[in-house]
Design a protein around this motif. Structure first.
Motif, PDB file in Angstrom:
ATOM      1  N   LEU A 253       0.813  -1.210   0.000  1.00 38.49           N
ATOM      2  CA  LEU A 253       0.000   0.000   0.000  1.00 38.49           C
ATOM      3  C   LEU A 253       0.849   1.264   0.000  1.00 38.49           C
ATOM      4  N   ALA A 254       1.993   1.228   0.651  1.00 38.07           N
ATOM      5  CA  ALA A 254       2.818   2.430   0.801  1.00 38.07           C
ATOM      6  C   ALA A 254       3.139   3.100  -0.534  1.00 38.07           C
ATOM      7  N   PRO A 255       3.572   2.350  -1.580  1.00 36.66           N
ATOM      8  CA  PRO A 255       3.906   3.022  -2.839  1.00 36.66           C
ATOM      9  C   PRO A 255       2.702   3.617  -3.568  1.00 36.66           C
ATOM     10  N   LEU A 256       1.491   3.235  -3.185  1.00 34.13           N
ATOM     11  CA  LEU A 256       0.309   3.730  -3.886  1.00 34.13           C
ATOM     12  C   LEU A 256      -0.026   5.167  -3.520  1.00 34.13           C
ATOM     13  N   GLY A 257       0.482   5.639  -2.391  1.00 27.09           N
ATOM     14  CA  GLY A 257       0.189   7.001  -1.963  1.00 27.09           C
ATOM     15  C   GLY A 257      -1.253   7.160  -1.531  1.00 27.09           C
ATOM     16  N   GLU A 258      -1.741   8.390  -1.589  1.00 25.65           N
ATOM     17  CA  GLU A 258      -3.126   8.656  -1.174  1.00 25.65           C
ATOM     18  C   GLU A 258      -4.092   8.085  -2.200  1.00 25.65           C
ATOM     19  N   LEU A 259      -5.065   7.332  -1.707  1.00 31.00           N
ATOM     20  CA  LEU A 259      -6.041   6.710  -2.595  1.00 31.00           C
ATOM     21  C   LEU A 259      -7.235   7.635  -2.795  1.00 31.00           C
ATOM     22  N   PRO A 260      -7.886   7.584  -3.948  1.00 36.48           N
ATOM     23  CA  PRO A 260      -9.021   8.468  -4.203  1.00 36.48           C
ATOM     24  C   PRO A 260     -10.242   8.067  -3.388  1.00 36.48           C
ATOM     25  N   ALA A 261     -11.186   8.992  -3.271  1.00 37.43           N
ATOM     26  CA  ALA A 261     -12.458   8.663  -2.625  1.00 37.43           C
ATOM     27  C   ALA A 261     -13.104   7.519  -3.390  1.00 37.43           C
ATOM     28  N   GLY A 262     -13.703   6.622  -2.639  1.00 35.97           N
ATOM     29  CA  GLY A 262     -14.302   5.453  -3.273  1.00 35.97           C
ATOM     30  C   GLY A 262     -13.420   4.234  -3.262  1.00 35.97           C
ATOM     31  N   VAL A 263     -12.200   4.374  -2.731  1.00 37.96           N
ATOM     32  CA  VAL A 263     -11.295   3.234  -2.580  1.00 37.96           C
ATOM     33  C   VAL A 263     -10.910   3.118  -1.112  1.00 37.96           C
ATOM     34  N   ARG A 264     -11.268   2.026  -0.499  1.00 42.60           N
ATOM     35  CA  ARG A 264     -10.854   1.757   0.884  1.00 42.60           C
ATOM     36  C   ARG A 264      -9.776   0.685   0.859  1.00 42.60           C
ATOM     37  N   ALA A 265      -8.730   0.877   1.619  1.00 41.52           N
ATOM     38  CA  ALA A 265      -7.668  -0.116   1.732  1.00 41.52           C
ATOM     39  C   ALA A 265      -7.706  -0.732   3.125  1.00 41.52           C
ATOM     40  N   VAL A 266      -7.588  -2.042   3.180  1.00 40.15           N
ATOM     41  CA  VAL A 266      -7.587  -2.728   4.470  1.00 40.15           C
ATOM     42  C   VAL A 266      -6.392  -3.672   4.527  1.00 40.15           C
ATOM     43  N   THR A 267      -5.776  -3.732   5.686  1.00 40.87           N
ATOM     44  CA  THR A 267      -4.729  -4.713   5.952  1.00 40.87           C
ATOM     45  C   THR A 267      -5.093  -5.436   7.241  1.00 40.87           C
ATOM     46  N   GLY A 268      -4.649  -6.669   7.346  1.00 39.25           N
ATOM     47  CA  GLY A 268      -4.924  -7.435   8.549  1.00 39.25           C
ATOM     48  C   GLY A 268      -6.365  -7.865   8.693  1.00 39.25           C
ATOM     49  N   VAL A 269      -7.142  -7.805   7.614  1.00 33.61           N
ATOM     50  CA  VAL A 269      -8.532  -8.268   7.637  1.00 33.61           C
ATOM     51  C   VAL A 269      -8.611  -9.540   6.803  1.00 33.61           C
ATOM     52  N   PRO A 270      -9.112 -10.642   7.341  1.00 29.09           N
ATOM     53  CA  PRO A 270      -9.191 -11.875   6.547  1.00 29.09           C
ATOM     54  C   PRO A 270     -10.011 -11.674   5.281  1.00 29.09           C
ATOM     55  N   LEU A 271      -9.483 -12.164   4.171  1.00 30.14           N
ATOM     56  CA  LEU A 271     -10.177 -11.992   2.893  1.00 30.14           C
ATOM     57  C   LEU A 271     -11.571 -12.610   2.935  1.00 30.14           C
ATOM     58  N   HIS A 272     -11.715 -13.752   3.621  1.00 30.86           N
ATOM     59  CA  HIS A 272     -13.031 -14.404   3.649  1.00 30.86           C
ATOM     60  C   HIS A 272     -14.062 -13.573   4.412  1.00 30.86           C
ATOM     61  N   ALA A 273     -13.596 -12.604   5.219  1.00 28.42           N
ATOM     62  CA  ALA A 273     -14.528 -11.708   5.909  1.00 28.42           C
ATOM     63  C   ALA A 273     -14.893 -10.503   5.045  1.00 28.42           C
ATOM     64  N   VAL A 274     -14.063 -10.186   4.060  1.00 29.47           N
ATOM     65  CA  VAL A 274     -14.335  -9.068   3.166  1.00 29.47           C
ATOM     66  C   VAL A 274     -15.295  -9.481   2.047  1.00 29.47           C
ATOM     67  N   LEU A 275     -15.120 -10.677   1.511  1.00 29.07           N
ATOM     68  CA  LEU A 275     -15.859 -11.083   0.319  1.00 29.07           C
ATOM     69  C   LEU A 275     -17.382 -11.071   0.481  1.00 29.07           C
ATOM     70  N   PRO A 276     -17.954 -11.481   1.619  1.00 28.17           N
ATOM     71  CA  PRO A 276     -19.418 -11.459   1.710  1.00 28.17           C
ATOM     72  C   PRO A 276     -20.030 -10.076   1.550  1.00 28.17           C
ATOM     73  N   ALA A 277     -19.249  -9.023   1.757  1.00 29.48           N
ATOM     74  CA  ALA A 277     -19.757  -7.661   1.646  1.00 29.48           C
ATOM     75  C   ALA A 277     -19.585  -7.088   0.243  1.00 29.48           C
ATOM     76  N   CYS A 278     -19.113  -7.929  -0.710  1.00 32.36           N
ATOM     77  CA  CYS A 278     -18.770  -7.436  -2.039  1.00 32.36           C
ATOM     78  C   CYS A 278     -19.703  -7.988  -3.115  1.00 32.36           C
ATOM     79  N   THR A 279     -19.703  -7.291  -4.255  1.00 31.65           N
ATOM     80  CA  THR A 279     -20.500  -7.674  -5.415  1.00 31.65           C
ATOM     81  C   THR A 279     -19.687  -8.509  -6.388  1.00 31.65           C
ATOM     82  N   ALA A 280     -18.386  -8.277  -6.435  1.00 29.57           N
ATOM     83  CA  ALA A 280     -17.494  -8.968  -7.363  1.00 29.57           C
ATOM     84  C   ALA A 280     -16.078  -8.899  -6.823  1.00 29.57           C
ATOM     85  N   VAL A 281     -15.182  -9.680  -7.436  1.00 26.17           N
ATOM     86  CA  VAL A 281     -13.781  -9.726  -7.012  1.00 26.17           C
ATOM     87  C   VAL A 281     -12.894  -9.528  -8.232  1.00 26.17           C
ATOM     88  N   VAL A 282     -11.891  -8.677  -8.088  1.00 23.81           N
ATOM     89  CA  VAL A 282     -10.874  -8.476  -9.118  1.00 23.81           C
ATOM     90  C   VAL A 282      -9.548  -8.901  -8.506  1.00 23.81           C
TER      91      VAL A 282
END
Length: 392
Positions: A253-282
């Motif tokens: 994440l560090a090299p990406l700098g400030e992210l635009p509105a509409g993009v949330r970055a998470v670390t230390g969150v299990p992926l399987h806990a993120v996916l149920p809240a999503c519409t699609a995966v890239v």
């Protein structure tokens, strides 16, 4: 029974086997994981009993140095680079694994596809061998079959007494439409997502205001100039009316700098806990991410950069549950990923195909069911010359 799981290179290779290891332990069996220095911390974080059989480590650095890093050219600098790395890791594990097997005397060895030391030691001791897949069987493809043959040749050249299993079971967590059968007698098992422990933020429980897309590129996205194309593409998603949740390591994440509105970055969150809240995966095409999305019924966009990830993407695309871009396509056109993600999130056909694939995935026997029939499964193995009859 005593059951030895063997993994090397990365804890992501271990993750698909963890639910079965837990299930066997819960059924009263003695379960241990043999691994190298790279994998031990991840195995411990997943709550398993670990025996480190090799001090060899730093596979990620060797892999990074072996990658060509030029879009449109072969991924590795030398044709033998990947089998050589796997063979070297196997050779580093052979002595320690042999000593562990001779002292602990397991009744079965379960290993991931590139843990070649496990194959050699189990075959030498006539122990039932079960190869646990990550997803579509890469050994069922010409490049994968060559990789296994070449890695075995390299091990045998350094350890002339090495022998290889004449028979094996293949524990298969992949729904049939995704699978490309490889060697071994297939034993179906349901894929259960496993990630490192983490804390789930409360906002993931709130319904999104717009289609929410999870973006992740895994932990082996090294080697391409500027990083994986997904690192650059994530900024374009909000412009198309999509909310992006970026799941990545802090160092990515560090090299990406400030992210635009509409993009949330998470670390230390299990992926399987993120996916149920999503519409699609890239994502990058890793098997854990791909099958994690399958069991959640999510359509996927895969941007692949290796033959294994391309195999995952192609099989998914053939079901209609995914779209596939190669990394060089995405790198050449900065808008390609965002445009494909928009099509994916807005087309119900992909959602319906993903839901159908999810049903097939969940119909496979659970790890607990496979664990319950484990002794009967091993009874199909030819009886060894000196059977082990005592309990754990």
């Amino acid at each position: 029974m005593r059951i030895l799981f063997v993994t090397s290179v990365s804890a992501s290779h271990l993750a698909p086997m963890v639910p079965l290891a837990w299930a066997l332990r819960a059924a009263g069996h003695d379960v241990r994981v043999a691994c190298d220095a790279d994998t031990a911390p991840g195995a411990l974080a997943l709550g398993l009993t670990v025996v480190r059989v090799s001090a060899d480590g730093d596979f990620a650095r060797r892999h990074r140095e072996s990658v060509r890093g030029v879009p449109g050219e072969p991924y590795y600098r030398e044709r033998d680079a990947l089998p050589r790395m796997f063979a070297d890791r196997a050779l580093a594990m052979l002595d320690g694994l042999t000593a562990l097997v001779d002292r602990w005397r397991p009744h079965a060895v379960v290993h991931e596809p590139v843990a070649f030391a496990a194959e050699a030691v189990a075959a030498a001791r006539d122990i039932p061998t079960l190869r646990h897949l990550w997803g579509p069987d890469l050994l069922g493809t010409p490049p994968g079959a060559w990789l296994r043959q070449r890695a075995r040749e390299l091990v045998t050249a350094e350890a002339p007494g090495a022998v290889w299993p004449s028979r094996e079971f293949t524990l298969d967590p992949c729904p049939a439409p995704l699978q490309r059968p490889g060697p071994g007698t297939a034993v179906p098992v349901r894929y259960v997502p496993v990630d490192w422990p983490g804390t789930v933020p409360g906002w993931l429980l709130d319904p999104p205001r717009s289609p929410r897309v999870c973006v992740t590129w895994g932990t082996f996205a090294d080697g391409m100039p500027g990083g994986h194309p997904l690192m650059r593409a994530v900024r374009a998603l909000p412009r198309l009316g999509l909310e992006a949740v970026l799941v990545a390591r802090a160092e990515d994440l560090a090299p990406l700098g400030e992210l635009p509105a509409g993009v949330r970055a998470v670390t230390g969150v299990p992926l399987h806990a993120v996916l149920p809240a999503c519409t699609a995966v890239v994502h990058h095409g890793g098997s854990n991410t791909a099958l994690g999305a399958v069991v959640r019924g999510l359509p996927q966009l895969v941007v692949s950069d290796t033959f294994e990830r391309a195999l995952n993407a192609q099989r998914l695309a053939e079901t209609g549950a995914a779209l596939h871009l190669e990394a060089r396509e995405a790198g050449a056109d900065p808008d390609a990923v965002a445009a494909a993600a928009s099509r994916l999130a807005g087309d119900e056909r992909h959602a319906r195909a993903a839901a159908e694939l999810r049903g097939l995935a969940l119909s496979r026997p659970s790890p607990a069911q496979v664990a319950g029939g484990f002794e009967e499964l091993l009874a199909q193995w030819p009886v060894p010359g000196a059977p082990i009859t005592e309990g754990a």
